[in-house]
Design an enzyme around this catalytic site. Structure first.
Site, PDB file in Angstrom:
ATOM      1  N   TYR A   1      73.428  60.827  44.411  1.00 26.74           N
ATOM      2  CA  TYR A   1      73.765  59.956  45.532  1.00 26.74           C
ATOM      3  C   TYR A   1      74.857  58.977  45.134  1.00 26.74           C
ATOM      4  O   TYR A   1      75.843  58.789  45.855  1.00 26.74           O
ATOM      5  CB  TYR A   1      72.503  59.219  45.976  1.00 26.74           C
ATOM      6  CG  TYR A   1      72.646  58.389  47.226  1.00 26.74           C
ATOM      7  CD1 TYR A   1      72.648  58.984  48.477  1.00 26.74           C
ATOM      8  CD2 TYR A   1      72.751  56.998  47.147  1.00 26.74           C
ATOM      9  CE1 TYR A   1      72.765  58.216  49.631  1.00 26.74           C
ATOM     10  CE2 TYR A   1      72.864  56.221  48.289  1.00 26.74           C
ATOM     11  CZ  TYR A   1      72.864  56.836  49.532  1.00 26.74           C
ATOM     12  OH  TYR A   1      72.984  56.075  50.671  1.00 26.74           O
TER      13      TYR A   1
ATOM     14  N   LYS B   1      78.723  58.453  46.551  1.00 26.98           N
ATOM     15  CA  LYS B   1      79.143  57.174  47.117  1.00 26.98           C
ATOM     16  C   LYS B   1      80.285  56.542  46.312  1.00 26.98           C
ATOM     17  O   LYS B   1      81.198  55.940  46.889  1.00 26.98           O
ATOM     18  CB  LYS B   1      77.944  56.216  47.198  1.00 26.98           C
ATOM     19  CG  LYS B   1      76.869  56.639  48.186  1.00 26.98           C
ATOM     20  CD  LYS B   1      77.381  56.688  49.624  1.00 26.98           C
ATOM     21  CE  LYS B   1      76.264  56.942  50.621  1.00 26.98           C
ATOM     22  NZ  LYS B   1      76.755  56.998  52.018  1.00 26.98           N
TER      23      LYS B   1
ATOM     24  N   SER C   1      79.141  53.337  52.970  1.00 23.15           N
ATOM     25  CA  SER C   1      78.900  53.628  51.561  1.00 23.15           C
ATOM     26  C   SER C   1      77.503  53.113  51.224  1.00 23.15           C
ATOM     27  O   SER C   1      76.554  53.357  51.972  1.00 23.15           O
ATOM     28  CB  SER C   1      79.993  52.975  50.702  1.00 23.15           C
ATOM     29  OG  SER C   1      79.771  53.214  49.327  1.00 23.15           O
TER      30      SER C   1
END
Length: 262
Positions: free
Chosen positions: A147, A151, A133
């Protein structure tokens, strides 16, 4: 007993370091990437290395890579979902197709590969699913909304997967690195935005310059992270979460499971 590691995105960056560390510890490694030749060249020759083609966004590729692994080594003990990329930019300037592409690689990619690997681990009643992660999966920030969204989703998926597979002897571990000297900020991994909204234009230009200047100068050493990851994976009860890096530990809080500075 030596284990069989299956690592995605092993052709460069952190994936290469993890593959080398796993091999150095005496494990067999299936190192995957879009170009097996590039993967093999990056990791280096080894008797217990198998380089396999894998585009994580393609479920058929994932299934074929797992089948090749079982044919060669008979099992998969550790899966490392490492492959990823970065679509940078302020949310309003991110084209919808870029946002979708970010989620496709960084969320659905690990889903595709894990879905292909889990039947093998269930059959052998053992295994460890490691998913890379990020600090961005814990704390969001400007210029990385796509992003961070991918995650954050990874974190929720892994938290939910953990109790589902525990009865089969399968464990999970989330790795949450801060800024490490990987290739994530290089042009081969990052899609940089083109400013077109006046209100964001100057901040976009300044942020791109700053982030590009950071590439290769991040504080974390990926080789040390890889070595520590291999050590953690060898434990009977690896941590459910591992916050990796001094910057990540400071932001996330040392109370998170397995927080450490590498």
């Amino acid at each position: 007993m030596n284990k069989v590691w299956f690592i995605t995105g092993a052709g460069r960056g952190m994936g290469t370091d993890i593959a080398k560390a796993a091999l150095a510890a005496g494990n067999a490694v299936v190192a995957t990437g879009r170009s097996p030749k590039k993967v093999a060249a990056a990791v280096g020759a080894a008797d217990d290395l198998l380089a396999v083609k894998l585009d994580v966004t393609d479920p058929a590729d994932a299934k074929a890579a797992v089948e090749a692994t079982v044919e060669r080594f008979g099992r998969i003990d550790v899966l490392v979902n490492n492959a990823g990329n970065f679509y940078a930019g302020f949310f309003e300037e991110l084209p919808p197709e870029h946002f979708r592409a970010q989620v496709e690689t960084n969320l659905f990619g690990p889903l595709n590969v894990t879905r292909a690997v889990l039947p093998v681990m269930r059959a052998q009643r053992s295994g460890l699913v490691v998913t890379i992660s990020s600090l961005a999966g814990i704390v969001g920030g400007e210029f990385n909304s796509a992003y961070a969204a991918a995650k954050f989703a990874l974190e929720g998926w892994m938290e939910s997967l953990t109790p589902e597979v525990a009865p089969f002897g399968i464990r999970t571990m989330l790795v949450e690195p801060g800024f490490f000297r990987t290739e994530l900020l290089e042009d081969t991994s990052t899609t940089w935005p083109k400013p077109f909204i006046d209100d964001y234009a100057e901040r976009t230009r300044q942020t791109v310059v700053a982030w590009q200047g950071m590439s290769g100068r991040q504080g974390g050493d990926p080789a040390k992270l890889a070595k520590a990851l291999v050590q953690l994976a060898a434990q009977d009860k690896p941590p459910l979460r591992w916050v990796a890096g001094a910057d990540a530990a400071a932001r996330a809080g040392d109370e998170r499971c397995g927080a450490g500075q590498w």
